[in-house]
Motif scaffolding. Structure first.
Motif: not given
Length: 158
Positions: A41-44, A46-48, A61-64
């Protein structure tokens, strides 16, 4: 005599300090899935981020990842109860590894409380502070738990 030859018991009690292999793998699986879903979640988040018509938009995909993290948080509460009943109470009586065990329990409790606050805090400044404290703690917890496990196994072998 210990109920299982590889599971040390508390003197005067038949309670093993280690979970059975199946339960241990279940607890580890829940813990690693919880950790990985939070890290993803952090990666998606803040970075994606993706460029949208009106600025940055969350990756689809972040909310998933956040949903999986929340589901695993409930499973982690259950597994914490299991570990509490089998390992923590009995282990505390041995007076061994209280520092790493107590720190682990304290940090787990902080993660529960801060996770709750992230859901219900209205003040954005406090929510931001709580968020950073929650994910810094969550990302670092496996290191503390690994030390607790490794030192406990070394001591048991002696």
């Amino acid at each position: 005599m210990s109920p299982h030859p590889h599971h040390p018991t508390v003197v005067g009690h038949r309670t093993p300090l280690r979970l059975s292999r199946r339960r241990r793998y279940l607890v580890y699986g829940i813990g690693w899935t919880l950790w990985a879903s939070g890290a993803l979640w952090l990666l998606f988040h803040y970075a994606l981020m993706q460029k949208g018509e009106f600025g940055d938009t969350p990756h689809p995909l972040e909310p998933w990842w956040l949903r999986l993290h929340a589901a695993m948080a409930f499973a982690a509460l259950w597994s914490f109860g299991l570990v509490w009943g089998v390992h923590i109470v009995a282990g505390w009586r041995t007076r061994r590894q209280r520092l790493s065990g107590g720190l682990s329990v304290g940090l787990l409790l902080w993660l529960v409380i801060s996770g709750y606050l992230l859901y219900y805090l209205g003040d954005e400044q406090w929510r931001g502070i709580t968020s950073v404290a929650h994910w810094l703690t969550g990302l670092s917890l496996p290191l503390l738990l690994a030390c607790h496990i490794i030192f406990g196994r070394r001591r048991t072998k002696r």
